[in-house]
Design a protein around this motif. Structure first.
Motif, PDB file in Angstrom:
ATOM      1  N   SER A   1       4.693   7.103   2.824  1.00 35.82           N
ATOM      2  CA  SER A   1       5.465   6.916   1.593  1.00 35.82           C
ATOM      3  C   SER A   1       4.592   6.214   0.551  1.00 35.82           C
ATOM      4  N   MET A   2       3.598   6.935   0.054  1.00 37.09           N
ATOM      5  CA  MET A   2       2.602   6.343  -0.844  1.00 37.09           C
ATOM      6  C   MET A   2       3.114   6.183  -2.273  1.00 37.09           C
ATOM      7  N   ALA A   3       3.601   7.279  -2.863  1.00 35.72           N
ATOM      8  CA  ALA A   3       4.116   7.235  -4.232  1.00 35.72           C
ATOM      9  C   ALA A   3       5.375   8.093  -4.285  1.00 35.72           C
TER      10      ALA A   3
ATOM     11  N   SER B   1      -5.458  -4.425  -1.958  1.00 30.98           N
ATOM     12  CA  SER B   1      -5.143  -3.107  -1.399  1.00 30.98           C
ATOM     13  C   SER B   1      -3.703  -2.991  -0.944  1.00 30.98           C
ATOM     14  N   PHE B   2      -3.116  -4.101  -0.502  1.00 32.07           N
ATOM     15  CA  PHE B   2      -1.777  -4.045   0.067  1.00 32.07           C
ATOM     16  C   PHE B   2      -0.737  -4.677  -0.858  1.00 32.07           C
ATOM     17  N   THR B   3      -1.061  -4.685  -2.142  1.00 27.55           N
ATOM     18  CA  THR B   3      -0.135  -5.150  -3.172  1.00 27.55           C
ATOM     19  C   THR B   3      -0.061  -4.093  -4.260  1.00 27.55           C
ATOM     20  N   PRO B   4       1.122  -3.700  -4.699  1.00 28.15           N
ATOM     21  CA  PRO B   4       1.190  -2.663  -5.734  1.00 28.15           C
ATOM     22  C   PRO B   4       0.697  -3.182  -7.081  1.00 28.15           C
TER      23      PRO B   4
ATOM     24  N   ASP C   1       2.466   1.090   7.908  1.00 30.40           N
ATOM     25  CA  ASP C   1       2.840   1.860   6.730  1.00 30.40           C
ATOM     26  C   ASP C   1       4.166   2.595   6.882  1.00 30.40           C
ATOM     27  N   ILE C   2       4.597   2.823   8.104  1.00 27.43           N
ATOM     28  CA  ILE C   2       5.927   3.396   8.324  1.00 27.43           C
ATOM     29  C   ILE C   2       6.965   2.276   8.402  1.00 27.43           C
TER      30      ILE C   2
ATOM     31  N   TYR D   1       0.850  -1.194   0.000  1.00 29.39           N
ATOM     32  CA  TYR D   1       0.000   0.000   0.000  1.00 29.39           C
ATOM     33  C   TYR D   1       0.883   1.240   0.000  1.00 29.39           C
ATOM     34  N   VAL D   2       1.946   1.171   0.789  1.00 30.17           N
ATOM     35  CA  VAL D   2       3.033   2.142   0.714  1.00 30.17           C
ATOM     36  C   VAL D   2       4.194   1.465   0.013  1.00 30.17           C
ATOM     37  N   ARG D   3       5.199   2.228  -0.361  1.00 27.37           N
ATOM     38  CA  ARG D   3       6.351   1.625  -1.026  1.00 27.37           C
ATOM     39  C   ARG D   3       7.565   2.517  -0.896  1.00 27.37           C
ATOM     40  N   THR D   4       8.716   1.904  -1.017  1.00 28.80           N
ATOM     41  CA  THR D   4       9.950   2.676  -1.022  1.00 28.80           C
ATOM     42  C   THR D   4      10.076   3.418  -2.354  1.00 28.80           C
ATOM     43  N   ALA D   5      10.937   4.420  -2.379  1.00 22.90           N
ATOM     44  CA  ALA D   5      11.196   5.122  -3.640  1.00 22.90           C
ATOM     45  C   ALA D   5      11.802   4.171  -4.660  1.00 22.90           C
ATOM     46  N   MET D   6      12.619   3.241  -4.193  1.00 17.65           N
ATOM     47  CA  MET D   6      13.266   2.302  -5.104  1.00 17.65           C
ATOM     48  C   MET D   6      12.242   1.363  -5.730  1.00 17.65           C
TER      49      MET D   6
END
Length: 552
Positions: A542-544, A275-278, A391-392, A248-253
């Motif tokens: 860290s959403m997008a 919901s919790f998979t990109p 999410d953090i 749902y959130v993701r790292t910049a990488m």
């Protein structure tokens, strides 16, 4: 020997060391006679969550097992089974049954019939003689293929019936399959021709205990590895090719490679749109290795579908790649590592103000920074709750060894983390087990801190206490304005202390680290601990994140 005695002997042969329960059930006395430890929880759901914690934290090598009474107990237990189903955790559920004469007679509540959509396999054991056969089928489903909950319903008369003859039972061996060699070769062809690769690693890598093989494939290809939420810790996030978590959130990488990779190698993941998979953008070439045919071509068209155990497939792929590239593509690896390092540095810098915030109420990012600083990631099992604690942590905490972080949450039930942590501690007594939770989760399962104290399960619970459902104002603004439908209050440390835990409330930043150290000391001395931290509401996640390949 009764039918219940036979079942208990089989459980012990299969390596079951304890059973979690809310009494009473017709198999409990047989367990006690055989000295199979019984742990009592405060509610049925938490018994199931503890069983999940055992199985999840051991990659299914030890099968978490639980039992509740017929009818009302089975009805109350549904949430736990649903959670294990959506997260694909192998647990054995052995509830009571009202008796064969009541089968299909309303209003008797029959577990298997009502749970059918949320279990991998289920059966009502019809006689004592059936127990070995039903157990073999159950443990085959638990140990082979896609993990999931299994249910054996034990009628009272079957538990009491005499089991005739010697018990002939051999523990079940897992059945695993390797990939078709042609598919492995085709996958290698596509990967070596690709302009940009992303390796998508799910929890199947953890259950297959394939982290070494995953790392080897990544190094041979010089490719980044993104873990799913449940697959977090499949590769050390301190490894130069780790792109962190995509959820749902993701790292910049992860965000960068999800967009730019033209070829995606998916291993040990259902690749579901949840919901919790990109989501994967269109136009990707997908190689998908899973142990369940249901997953293949389910959400995305797949170029190379592979039905195989993650460890066996990755071993085959590594061997095939080594034939073609020797020790690997060193220049590609160095470039990928450099790009990841730059993106990671810039992304961390974007959130530095949160992690360094000295204000009060305490910033949740700062609370977690202080917590992480007192933990050894190699000897800790850390988990989250639904919400900001997930999410953090899921993106910023750097897991090291497999299962050093216990990610969960396709259904994301509040309150799961306490039972998960207790089950993980039960199965891994040498680990420091920590769950971070919020106000809503405390209300769901906080009374089971008494279970942790009574059963000598010293876990550490850290509460992100902001007294609000963060972000809900976007969805229910009028409900909040008129009726305050997003705020919660309570002295959670006071509750935990009354239930037998070491407990402290913290509102000043300067008191936080000393309180965490005292809590860890209590845990090391064998007492569960709760640190209730007054925090500000979390509004930024860290959403997008922007992936910047330049230095500031």
């Amino acid at each position: 020997m009764t039918g219940a005695d036979a079942l208990v002997q089989i459980l012990k042969a299969e390596g079951v060391k304890q059973v979690f329960c809310f009494p009473y059930t017709p198999v409990m006395e047989a367990m006690a006679r055989a000295d199979l430890r019984i742990l009592l929880t405060r509610q049925e759901r938490v018994a199931g969550n503890m069983a999940d914690g055992v199985s999840r934290s051991t990659n299914g090598r030890e099968i978490g097992t639980w039992t509740v009474q017929q009818s009302a107990g089975v009805e109350n237990a549904f949430a736990a089974i649903a959670h294990s189903y959506t997260d694909s955790t192998p647990v054995l559920f052995v509830p009571g049954h009202p008796g064969m004469p009541k089968t299909s007679v309303p209003p008797a509540f029959e577990g298997v019939r009502n749970y059918q959509a949320t279990i991998r396999h289920g059966a009502v054991v019809g006689s004592a003689a059936e127990v070995p056969q039903r157990a073999r089928m159950a443990f085959t489903a638990l140990r082979s293929g896609r993990p999931g909950p299994v249910m054996l319903e034990m009628p009272v008369e079957v538990c009491a019936e005499e089991f005739v003859g010697p018990l002939d039972y051999t523990p079940i061996r897992p059945a695993r399959s390797a990939a078709d060699s042609g598919a492995v070769s085709e996958a290698a062809d596509l990967l070596l021709r690709a302009g940009s690769i992303l390796i998508w690693a799910g929890q199947g890598v953890l259950y297959a205990e394939a982290s070494a093989e995953l790392q080897e494939v990544a190094e041979l290809l010089g490719a980044p590895v993104m873990s799913t939420l449940q697959g977090k810790s499949a590769i050390s996030e301190k490894h130069e090719l780790s792109a962190g978590v995509g959820a749902y959130v993701r790292t910049a990488m992860a965000a960068h490679y999800l967009e730019t990779a033209d070829t995606v190698l998916v291993v040990g993941s259902s690749l579901s749109r949840m919901s919790f998979t990109p989501d994967l953008p269109e136009g990707k070439t997908i190689i998908h290795a899973t142990n369940d045919t249901v997953d293949l071509n389910k959400s995305y068209e797949t170029a190379v579908p592979i039905l195989a155990d993650a460890k066996l497939f990755l071993r085959q792929l590594a061997d095939e790649l080594r034939k073609r590239v020797g020790d690997g593509r060193e220049a590609q690896r160095q470039q990928t590592a450099a790009d990841i390092a730059t993106m990671k540095r810039n992304w961390f810098a974007d959130y530095a103000a949160h992690f360094n915030d000295d204000s009060e109420p305490i910033n949740a990012y700062r609370m977690l920074r202080e917590l992480w600083s007192v933990l050894d990631p190699d000897t800790t099992m850390l988990t989250h709750e639904s919400g900001a604690s997930r999410d953090i942590q899921s993106v910023f905490y750097q897991s090291t060894v497999p299962r050093s972080y216990l990610g969960w949450g396709q259904s994301s039930q509040l309150g799961f983390s306490i039972g998960l942590a207790m089950g993980a501690k039960m199965a891994n007594p040498d680990k420091t087990v920590v769950n971070v939770m919020g106000d809503g989760a405390v209300g769901m399962t906080g009374m089971d801190w008494e279970t942790a104290a009574r059963e000598n399960l010293p876990i550490l619970s850290v509460i992100k206490h902001d007294a609000i459902f963060s972000g809900y104002d976007k969805n229910i603004p009028e409900s909040i304005e008129k009726f305050g439908a997003s705020t919660l209050h309570g002295d959670y440390a006071g509750v935990a202390a009354a239930l037998g835990c070491h407990a402290e409330s913290v509102s000043a930043l300067g008191d936080l680290r000393p309180a965490l150290m005292r809590a860890l000391h209590a845990v090391n001395e064998g007492q569960p601990a709760v640190v209730d931290v007054s925090t500000a509401e979390t509004r930024e996640l860290s959403m997008a994140p922007e992936a910047r390949l330049y230095d500031r």
